[in-house]
Write an enzyme that holds these catalytic residues in place. Structure first.
Site, PDB file in Angstrom:
ATOM      1  N   CYS A  61      32.881  36.393  38.898  1.00  0.00           N
ATOM      2  CA  CYS A  61      32.282  37.463  39.708  1.00  0.00           C
ATOM      3  C   CYS A  61      31.672  38.586  38.874  1.00  0.00           C
ATOM      4  O   CYS A  61      30.478  38.882  38.975  1.00  0.00           O
ATOM      5  CB  CYS A  61      33.325  38.096  40.625  1.00  0.00           C
ATOM      6  SG  CYS A  61      34.175  36.942  41.698  1.00  0.00           S
ATOM      7  N   HIS A 124      32.646  45.285  41.984  1.00  0.00           N
ATOM      8  CA  HIS A 124      33.293  44.499  40.929  1.00  0.00           C
ATOM      9  C   HIS A 124      32.817  44.801  39.515  1.00  0.00           C
ATOM     10  O   HIS A 124      32.968  43.981  38.606  1.00  0.00           O
ATOM     11  CB  HIS A 124      33.147  42.994  41.209  1.00  0.00           C
ATOM     12  CG  HIS A 124      34.443  42.258  41.015  1.00  0.00           C
ATOM     13  ND1 HIS A 124      34.512  40.982  40.540  1.00  0.00           N
ATOM     14  CD2 HIS A 124      35.725  42.644  41.211  1.00  0.00           C
ATOM     15  CE1 HIS A 124      35.771  40.598  40.477  1.00  0.00           C
ATOM     16  NE2 HIS A 124      36.522  41.581  40.876  1.00  0.00           N
TER      17      HIS A 124
HETATM   18 CA   LIG Z   1      32.611  35.140  42.658  1.00  0.00          CA
END
Ligand SMILES: [Ca+2]
Ligand SMILES: [Ca+2]
Lengths: 428, 428
Positions: A61, A124
């Site tokens: 991610c 993120h």
């Molecule tokens: Ca991901």
């Protein structure tokens, strides 16, 4: 660097990047999922252009998202595995690092051309205050700095927060419930509503906008709204895909109804391949080997659809080799913004492919540039392997897949991806 | 049993069944092949209806073709493995058996309604005189009784013959050359020309026709015409697919130009899954396990597209569970012919699916009927395994795939095909 297009005015189009989480190349009907439950995405593809050879920059991610927003490889933007704890490669709560202030993110660049930018969904790139989206060029945010892991119940590790702008408005499993037993959560609907509301406002002001739509329903623990639960042949993962598909349909429909469709480039893709360790509760990478957390095709190759009525010719398949980093450069070109000269960029301008269906030779290098174009996309090195975990369950290929982190730098495994997209027959 | 359709006259449409050889579910762009090199088939799908849950009756050429033409399971029509030599399951030169005179084939039934029938391509239901197509209802034939194996050079085992009607007109590797080194052969072009010529003639007479178009370019040794050689990302197999795709486009275009399109049902499928033992020189079964010669999904599930402008609604995905045997019954219903009452049929009428996009529950049994619908499609028994051959190279799943013939009757392996189409996680 304004692009000159054959087919009308492309000056400062709205830019919408729809980034899915852990969705695989094989999850869409148009990419051959047997359930074929994505009619809206399939229609988006029929009205637009698909890129079967579209890659992320890293099968996780955070580095993938950092690459998209900086136009730079993880090894440049700082989101790479530099030590045993992979401290920069992902951002759980105990990791205190995040996106560097020296990185210039896409919304900041687009602002030079007057764009207003919103991120809806997962960030993120660091959860501490200085790393959050509004500190890095976004004007608006609804979503979370992290995955929806949890629930947690100790003070040292509170539940993951949800923000609206600079304001924390609650936490997952508290104000924003996720029922891990049934898989029910209305988060995708919230992300849809916040995106629609932003588009509505921008339609009124007429200001060009950048919407980074990053829902995470297909990241474990997978969730869907009540009315989607149990509706898919595929179980809860399919329910989540169906809800996202319907949300994509609603967003495109809104662009149409606000007469923004011919002035909005929409690009749909995913941050990394499906997580095979989730088994039937995860997604599908179609015919490709392995998935998330590996640099095999299943981890790196992503579904990709570009949609821009009256600019992108409909129903096309473009075999151009392309990456998430190209979305950075392409967006700048379309906005008429000169890319930053201070730092090297890894993304290139895709407008010849998008607007004129062109393809050209290209070398994509995941980390270091060696001879040949496909080598680094397929080699099984610098993987974020934890010792002894099998990220390729029931897909093991003798001499190719391993359970441990293996450095293949000196002896890369080569595949002919045209003849062997599943990476089962090494040619060296 | 004439069908009543909502959308116009469906009485005695022409019926064209395009049966590929060893082509896999994952070989078409519309079914998610990464190369996406089948624009004509993809357009056929966009104008027609695809059936992602379409199955053959057996993962080998002869029994599959026998099932299609008789509407009956191999265990009924005689093409099944009855002994160690599998004498009825396939028809190499030293096998002297073939289709029984007690079987009533589709062209014979359709003739009751005045249809003229032609087979172009591979027959594979027996090579001795009494078994040939013209003895079993077809009025015309251009093609071969067998696969294009060879070349052979002994008198006991001559090269495989090619027929035009009742007349042998030459042999593979002699009058009909196949260059095994380059993969060059013009056979697909010959099969295309003979099909076009037949359609032209029928357009003039106005007689309803049945064309069974069965080219075998994707069966090993794979071949393509010179102008297709080297044109695919996938190598020679992809070249063959591209040529077949272009031939399909030419056939549909001819129906249009002769104004036969709204009175012609065209159904495209394959006789069995891709042969994984051919490695990169064979086809792709997409996300499915194993392939030809196994009863896993990769061997049994087939690409399937139905096309009938102004009768079949365009752009539909129909999840109806269906089989090649249904093409028999469906054809009879469309032709207004009462199915034979003397013998049990295994095919059912698909017109509610084709014309009205309906689906319904159904149990398909490969050999014997047990409880549950999907069990027998997925169990790994009665396979035509030769002792010790791995038909699932680089796809082995522990406890599921075997190299030997294994009888799982008492302990069938069960999969949830919705959640686990790749058959990697047995639920029992
Ligand atoms: Ca991901
Ligand atoms: Ca075959």
């Amino acid at each position: 660097v304004a692009v000159t297009a054959n087919n009308g005015n492309t000056s400062k189009p709205n830019i919408i990047i729809m980034l899915m989480d852990d969705m695989g190349w094989g999850d869409l009907g148009v990419f051959g999922n047997p359930a074929m439950e994505t009619p809206n995405l399939d229609r988006m593809a029929a009205e637009g252009m698909i890129f079967p050879n579209f890659y992320t920059a890293n099968p996780l991610c955070s580095p993938s998202r950092a690459a998209l927003l900086t136009g730079r490889l993880p090894i440049r933007n700082g989101f790479y595995t530099s030590n045993a704890h992979a401290r920069n490669a992902y951002t759980p709560q105990y990791i205190v690092e995040g996106i560097s202030n020296t990185e210039i993110l896409l919304p900041k660049m687009l602002h030079k051309a007057g764009y207003v930018s919103k991120i809806v969904g997962k960030w993120h790139l660091g959860h501490r205050a200085s790393f959050l989206p509004l500190k890095h060029g976004f004007h608006e945010w609804f979503g979370s700095p992290n995955c929806h892991f949890g629930p947690f119940n100790d003070l040292d590790r509170p539940n993951i927060p949800v923000y609206d702008g600079a304001q924390m408005v609650g936490r997952y499993y508290e104000e924003f419930p996720i029922d891990k037993k049934t898989g029910e959560s209305n988060l995708t609907q919230l992300y849809l509503q916040h995106a629609l509301e932003f588009i509505n406002r921008q339609a009124v002001t007429g200001t060009p906008f950048f919407l980074y739509w990053a829902p995470d329903a297909t990241h474990a623990p997978v969730y869907a709204s009540r009315r989607f639960l149990g509706t898919s042949q595929r179980g809860i993962y399919g329910d989540a895909v169906r809800e996202l598909d319907q949300a994509v349909g609603a967003l495109l429909e809104r662009l149409h109804s606000l007469d923004l469709h011919s002035n909005s480039l929409v690009f749909f893709t995913s941050d990394n391949g499906a997580a095979l360790i989730s088994g039937p509760k995860g997604g599908s990478n179609g015919p490709f080997l392995c998935g998330k957390e590996t640099t095999f095709e299943g981890g790196m190759r992503e579904p990709a659809i570009a949609w821009w009525p009256s600019h992108i010719p409909p129903g096309r398949v473009n075999h151009q080799l392309a990456t998430v980093m190209d979305l950075f450069t392409t967006s700048l070109v379309l906005a008429g913004v000169t890319p930053p000269s201070s730092t090297p960029l890894d993304g290139i301008d895709l407008t010849p492919a998008l607007l004129h269906t062109r393809t050209w030779d290209r070398c994509i290098c995941a980390f270091v540039c060696l001879d040949g174009c496909f080598i680094l996309m397929t080699r099984n090195s610098w993987q974020e392997f934890h010792q002894g975990i099998n990220f390729c369950p029931a897909q093991e290929v003798h001499g190719v897949t391993t359970h441990n982190q293996t450095d293949h730098t000196q002896h890369p495994i080569l595949f002919h991806l045209g003849r062997d997209p599943g990476e089962k027959y090494p040619i060296r």
